[in-house]
Design an enzyme around this catalytic site. Structure first.
Site, PDB file in Angstrom:
ATOM      1  N   VAL A   1       0.807  -1.233   0.014  1.00 30.86           N
ATOM      2  CA  VAL A   1      -0.026  -0.242   0.059  1.00 30.86           C
ATOM      3  C   VAL A   1       0.814   1.368   0.131  1.00 30.86           C
ATOM      4  CG1 VAL A   1      -1.738   1.234   1.409  1.00 30.86           C
ATOM      5  CG2 VAL A   1      -1.893  -1.338   1.334  1.00 30.86           C
TER       6      VAL A   1
ATOM      7  N   HIS B   1      10.030   5.782   0.609  1.00 29.68           N
ATOM      8  CA  HIS B   1       8.677   5.872   0.311  1.00 29.68           C
ATOM      9  C   HIS B   1       7.740   5.407   1.307  1.00 29.68           C
ATOM     10  CE1 HIS B   1       6.068   8.190  -2.789  1.00 29.68           C
ATOM     11  NE2 HIS B   1       5.391   7.640  -1.987  1.00 29.68           N
ATOM     12  N   PRO B   2       7.103   6.206   1.768  1.00 32.82           N
ATOM     13  CA  PRO B   2       5.997   5.625   2.871  1.00 32.82           C
ATOM     14  C   PRO B   2       5.089   4.532   2.367  1.00 32.82           C
ATOM     15  CG  PRO B   2       5.260   7.885   2.161  1.00 32.82           C
ATOM     16  CD  PRO B   2       6.688   7.618   1.739  1.00 32.82           C
ATOM     17  N   HIS B   3       5.230   3.500   3.033  1.00 31.08           N
ATOM     18  CA  HIS B   3       4.312   2.133   2.511  1.00 31.08           C
ATOM     19  C   HIS B   3       4.120   1.287   3.452  1.00 31.08           C
ATOM     20  CE1 HIS B   3       8.374   0.556   1.932  1.00 31.08           C
ATOM     21  NE2 HIS B   3       7.857  -0.760   1.782  1.00 31.08           N
ATOM     22  N   SER B   4       3.077   0.728   3.416  1.00 28.94           N
ATOM     23  CA  SER B   4       2.890  -0.689   4.171  1.00 28.94           C
ATOM     24  C   SER B   4       2.656  -1.879   3.415  1.00 28.94           C
ATOM     25  CB  SER B   4       1.717  -0.350   5.293  1.00 28.94           C
ATOM     26  OG  SER B   4       0.710   0.413   4.737  1.00 28.94           O
TER      27      SER B   4
END
Ligand SMILES: [Zn+2]
Length: 315
Positions: free
Chosen positions: A79, A134-137
């Site tokens: 995500v 890069h911000p992700h989950s």
């Protein structure tokens, strides 16, 4: 020898430890410190075709999900939490944090079919295992229940059978009555440091209404949990200078979403030290900060946050 294969790797059963091991050789090719970020929108964007997006009114996207190119199982999504490379959940607004939890709920539900359990987690910082800043989950569906999950299930079920009370409900009631380890309480969500932490400054964020299934949380519950989560992360960011951490969504395994003895909750595990000999030999975690001290320091850091980080309650 017991093993289960999937298209990019293998799960092997360790007969000594009684636990599964994932072999994912493709993950060795993950780009570390890539010059061009594949998650940033623009000409350098490079991901498999997306499976979901939260559109932006301007025609772009605010969040999107894509298959993980370096998968840990047949069901592994990333995500991408923001088009902004510098976005940080610890600095997010309540609306942004709530939107992220809603995205996790949605992708958890969409990943469930054909799995034994779905894990949603977020790795922050290289020491927590992230290869892309890069911000992700991530959302991973596993075809088996880990031995650790099975043990948690057995403990929760035995407790319920003996007392007719869910373990998580009793633990939260005990923490609220005691108070010393409560970090933040806000409407339908509470953050506390656990009595027996697995890491320095471990924090659990739990809803006050117990339910086994994360996907069954109401919008109001998600909003409360999102608020508490981002405030705790903001406090950790200030107090421990942006520490690496793993954030894990605990939810019922597939098929057990309605059982009365399980509860969903979030776990923040800062990665401030490397597991050493005793931990590796025994699986017993060692913490050098007591949870009582950690809670006191977290409360002080929260009290010191800027007013715009914690908006005043509505009139
Ligand atoms: Zn980026």
């Amino acid at each position: 020898m017991t093993a289960k294969r999937w298209h990019g790797g293998e799960l092997r059963w360790d007969h000594h430890s009684g636990e599964w091991t994932v072999l994912a050789p493709g993950r060795a090719g993950r780009p570390h410190g890539a010059v061009t970020c594949p998650f940033c929108p623009g000409p350098g964007e490079d991901t498999p075709p997306e499976t979901w997006r939260l559109p932006d009114p301007g025609g772009g996207w605010r969040m999107r999900a894509v298959p993980n190119r370096y998968a840990l199982s047949d069901h592994h999504e990333v995500v991408i939490e923001s088009p902004d490379h510098g976005w940080d959940l610890a600095m997010a607004t309540d609306a942004e944090a709530t939107a992220l939890l809603k995205a996790w709920q949605h992708r958890h539900l969409m990943t469930r079919a054909g799995t034994a359990q779905v894990l949603v987690f977020r790795n922050h910082g290289e020491a927590a295992g992230t290869s892309l800043s890069h911000p992700h989950s991530q959302v991973v569906g596993l075809p088996v229940l880990s031995a650790a999950t099975q043990r948690e299930l057995a403990v929760a079920r035995e407790h319920y059978d003996a007392t007719t009370r869910p373990l998580a409900v009793e633990l939260l009631a005990g923490e609220l009555a005691h108070g010393e380890r409560i970090v933040l309480s806000h409407g339908q969500a509470v953050a506390f440091t656990p009595f027996a932490p697995a890491a320095n400054f471990e924090v659990r964020v739990v809803p006050t209404r117990h339910h086994a299934d994360f996907c069954a949380a109401s919008p109001a519950e998600l909003a409360a949990v999102a608020h508490v989560l981002r405030i705790v992360l903001a406090a950790l960011r200030i107090g421990l200078v942006d520490p690496p951490y793993n954030l894990i969504v605990h939810s019922a395994p597939t098929g057990l979403e309605q059982v009365p003895y399980l509860s969903w909750w979030l776990r923040i595990l800062p990665r401030l030290s490397v597991p050493a000999g005793l931990e590796l030999a025994t699986g017993v975690p060692v913490s050098t900060v007591t949870p009582e001290d950690a809670a006191e320091r977290l409360r002080a850091w929260i009290a010191g946050l800027e007013p715009d980080v914690i908006p005043p309650p509505p009139p």
